[in-house]
Design a protein around this motif. Structure first.
Motif, PDB file in Angstrom:
ATOM      1  N   GLY A 108       0.822  -1.201   0.000  1.00 15.36           N
ATOM      2  CA  GLY A 108       0.000   0.000   0.000  1.00 15.36           C
ATOM      3  C   GLY A 108       0.856   1.249   0.000  1.00 15.36           C
ATOM      4  N   GLY A 109       0.645   2.087   1.010  1.00 16.85           N
ATOM      5  CA  GLY A 109       1.419   3.318   1.125  1.00 16.85           C
ATOM      6  C   GLY A 109       2.908   3.065   1.233  1.00 16.85           C
ATOM      7  N   ASN A 125      13.888 -10.839   1.729  1.00 15.68           N
ATOM      8  CA  ASN A 125      12.563 -11.136   2.291  1.00 15.68           C
ATOM      9  C   ASN A 125      11.530 -10.071   1.958  1.00 15.68           C
ATOM     10  OD1 ASN A 125      13.801  -9.197   4.020  1.00 15.68           O
ATOM     11  ND2 ASN A 125      12.410  -9.761   5.686  1.00 15.68           N
ATOM     12  N   ALA A 126      11.871  -9.107   1.115  1.00 10.43           N
ATOM     13  CA  ALA A 126      10.945  -8.022   0.802  1.00 10.43           C
ATOM     14  C   ALA A 126       9.723  -8.536   0.037  1.00 10.43           C
ATOM     15  CB  ALA A 126      11.648  -6.940  -0.009  1.00 10.43           C
ATOM     16  N   LYS A 127       8.597  -7.884   0.296  1.00 12.79           N
ATOM     17  CA  LYS A 127       7.347  -8.174  -0.414  1.00 12.79           C
ATOM     18  C   LYS A 127       6.709  -6.846  -0.808  1.00 12.79           C
ATOM     19  CE  LYS A 127       7.141 -12.721   0.567  1.00 12.79           C
ATOM     20  NZ  LYS A 127       7.159 -13.770  -0.475  1.00 12.79           N
ATOM     21  N   PHE A 128       6.205  -6.802  -2.043  1.00 14.43           N
ATOM     22  CA  PHE A 128       5.611  -5.576  -2.564  1.00 14.43           C
ATOM     23  C   PHE A 128       4.164  -5.832  -2.973  1.00 14.43           C
ATOM     24  CE2 PHE A 128      10.125  -5.318  -3.200  1.00 14.43           C
ATOM     25  CZ  PHE A 128      10.450  -3.994  -2.965  1.00 14.43           C
ATOM     26  N   GLY A 129       3.310  -4.838  -2.801  1.00 13.60           N
ATOM     27  CA  GLY A 129       1.935  -4.987  -3.251  1.00 13.60           C
ATOM     28  C   GLY A 129       1.119  -3.734  -3.016  1.00 13.60           C
ATOM     29  N   GLN A 130       0.025  -3.639  -3.763  1.00 11.07           N
ATOM     30  CA  GLN A 130      -0.966  -2.565  -3.597  1.00 11.07           C
ATOM     31  C   GLN A 130      -2.316  -3.233  -3.314  1.00 11.07           C
ATOM     32  OE1 GLN A 130       1.746   0.621  -4.381  1.00 11.07           O
ATOM     33  NE2 GLN A 130      -0.319   0.640  -3.556  1.00 11.07           N
ATOM     34  N   PRO A 131      -2.571  -3.568  -2.050  1.00  3.65           N
ATOM     35  CA  PRO A 131      -3.768  -4.351  -1.720  1.00  3.65           C
ATOM     36  C   PRO A 131      -5.002  -3.520  -1.389  1.00  3.65           C
ATOM     37  CG  PRO A 131      -2.359  -4.199   0.209  1.00  3.65           C
ATOM     38  CD  PRO A 131      -1.664  -3.431  -0.895  1.00  3.65           C
ATOM     39  N   GLU A 132      -5.035  -2.251  -1.837  1.00  2.73           N
ATOM     40  CA  GLU A 132      -6.127  -1.359  -1.421  1.00  2.73           C
ATOM     41  C   GLU A 132      -7.510  -1.850  -1.832  1.00  2.73           C
ATOM     42  OE1 GLU A 132      -2.445   1.298  -1.572  1.00  2.73           O
ATOM     43  OE2 GLU A 132      -3.263  -0.373  -2.754  1.00  2.73           O
ATOM     44  N   ASN A 134      -8.764  -4.588  -1.464  1.00  2.00           N
ATOM     45  CA  ASN A 134      -9.321  -5.413  -0.393  1.00  2.00           C
ATOM     46  C   ASN A 134     -10.063  -4.581   0.652  1.00  2.00           C
ATOM     47  OD1 ASN A 134      -8.214  -7.845  -1.427  1.00  2.00           O
ATOM     48  ND2 ASN A 134      -6.239  -7.349  -0.516  1.00  2.00           N
ATOM     49  N   LEU A 135      -9.818  -3.278   0.647  1.00  2.00           N
ATOM     50  CA  LEU A 135     -10.495  -2.361   1.577  1.00  2.00           C
ATOM     51  C   LEU A 135     -11.573  -1.541   0.873  1.00  2.00           C
ATOM     52  CD1 LEU A 135      -7.325  -0.958   3.404  1.00  2.00           C
ATOM     53  CD2 LEU A 135      -8.860  -2.756   4.222  1.00  2.00           C
ATOM     54  N   GLY A 136     -11.827  -1.843  -0.393  1.00  2.00           N
ATOM     55  CA  GLY A 136     -12.764  -1.035  -1.155  1.00  2.00           C
ATOM     56  C   GLY A 136     -12.160   0.290  -1.579  1.00  2.00           C
ATOM     57  N   LEU A 137     -10.841   0.352  -1.654  1.00  2.00           N
ATOM     58  CA  LEU A 137     -10.139   1.588  -1.988  1.00  2.00           C
ATOM     59  C   LEU A 137      -9.203   1.365  -3.176  1.00  2.00           C
ATOM     60  CD1 LEU A 137      -9.175   2.686   1.640  1.00  2.00           C
ATOM     61  CD2 LEU A 137     -10.921   3.742   0.178  1.00  2.00           C
ATOM     62  N   ILE A 138      -8.559   2.418  -3.593  1.00  2.00           N
ATOM     63  CA  ILE A 138      -7.502   2.339  -4.596  1.00  2.00           C
ATOM     64  C   ILE A 138      -6.248   2.975  -4.003  1.00  2.00           C
ATOM     65  CG2 ILE A 138      -9.178   2.491  -6.477  1.00  2.00           C
ATOM     66  CD1 ILE A 138      -8.096   5.393  -6.955  1.00  2.00           C
ATOM     67  N   PRO A 139      -5.087   2.775  -4.605  1.00  4.31           N
ATOM     68  CA  PRO A 139      -3.896   3.488  -4.129  1.00  4.31           C
ATOM     69  C   PRO A 139      -4.137   4.999  -4.185  1.00  4.31           C
ATOM     70  CG  PRO A 139      -3.270   1.741  -5.637  1.00  4.31           C
ATOM     71  CD  PRO A 139      -4.764   1.849  -5.709  1.00  4.31           C
TER      72      PRO A 139
END
Length: 257
Positions: A108-109, A125-132, A134-139
């Motif tokens: 996300g942010g 071990n880094a992980k990247f994502g834009q999971p917004e 899932n909250l009904g939002l967008i980045p």
């Protein structure tokens, strides 16, 4: 303190210090980051910046969702604009190099914070994502724009629509990060890169950052602006020193003038 700062040999390390909250971005972190950026960009002792997170689990695992509960549309837009103005756009347009050392989750942010930096290196071990979604939002901090610029429309669309995470190696293969290192050596490797950059002509570095940013946004005036900036470099003391050092086969001593 939401941030820890450490200035070493011209490199300022800014560490987001909320390990118990996975270094989530809240209003205080955004305010403090904005102030720290203002200070480092105006301080001549700071030549470049590393942004990282405390601990080994997270760079920034996202925004502080508890701050979203009372926001309506106007409040949400104001939140996004405040972050862009105080932090994200300020980083992207900084005249000094700012890199992200991503140690763990950048979601996300947090992913957006890393993407606003001039480039990124990551721990294994880094992980990247834009999971917004899932909250009904967008980045809301530039994620739809910068992720597309960095990895292309198709993959950016997939990651934003699914909310899926990717690991460090896939992020590297996509061009989201430049290098992947063991977490124990991540900061040292970031310092090595910035030490190399800090030895270059500061005015040329600043102009290069601005022009590459224009290219990423497909600025139609990019070529013309490059020619103008190229010419401006010829009027600098650094250009005279750089050419003289090359011809005299010695290391240049740039002054940023």
């Amino acid at each position: 303190m939401t941030l820890l700062t450490d200035l070493q040999d011209g490199i300022l390390i800014i560490t987001i210090n909320r390990a118990e909250k996975m270094n989530a971005l809240n209003k205080d972190v955004i305010t403090d980051l904005g102030n720290a950026l203002d200070e480092c960009l105006s301080n001549p002792e700071v030549k470049s910046v590393i942004i990282t997170g405390s601990g080994e689990k997270a760079f920034v695992a996202g925004a502080d969702i508890s701050e979203f509960t009372e926001l309506d549309g106007k409040g949400g837009a104001a939140l996004g604009q405040r972050g862009q103005d105080l932090v994200f756009s300020k980083i992207e347009n900084a005249h000094k190099p700012i890199i992200a050392a991503v140690n763990g989750f950048a979601l996300g942010g947090g992913c957006e914070l890393a993407m606003s930096c001039h480039f990124r290196i990551a721990s294994e071990n880094a992980k990247f994502g834009q999971p917004e979604v899932n909250l009904g939002l967008i980045p809301g901090y530039g994620g739809t724009q910068r992720l597309t610029q960095l990895i292309g429309k198709g993959k950016a669309m997939e990651l934003i629509l699914t909310g899926d995470m990717i690991g460090a190696e896939e992020a590297k293969n996509l061009g989201l990060v430049n290098h992947v290192f063991p977490i124990g050596s991540l900061l040292d490797e970031a310092k090595k890169i910035l030490t190399k950059i800090n030895g270059k002509a500061p005015l040329a570095v600043a102009k290069s950052i601005a022009l590459v940013n224009q290219a990423a946004k497909c600025d139609p005036n990019g070529f013309a602006n490059e020619v103008t900036a190229f010419g401006e470099c010829f009027d600098t003391a650094d250009k005279a020193e750089g050419v003289a050092a090359f011809l005299e086969k010695r290391k240049a001593a740039f002054q940023g003038k």
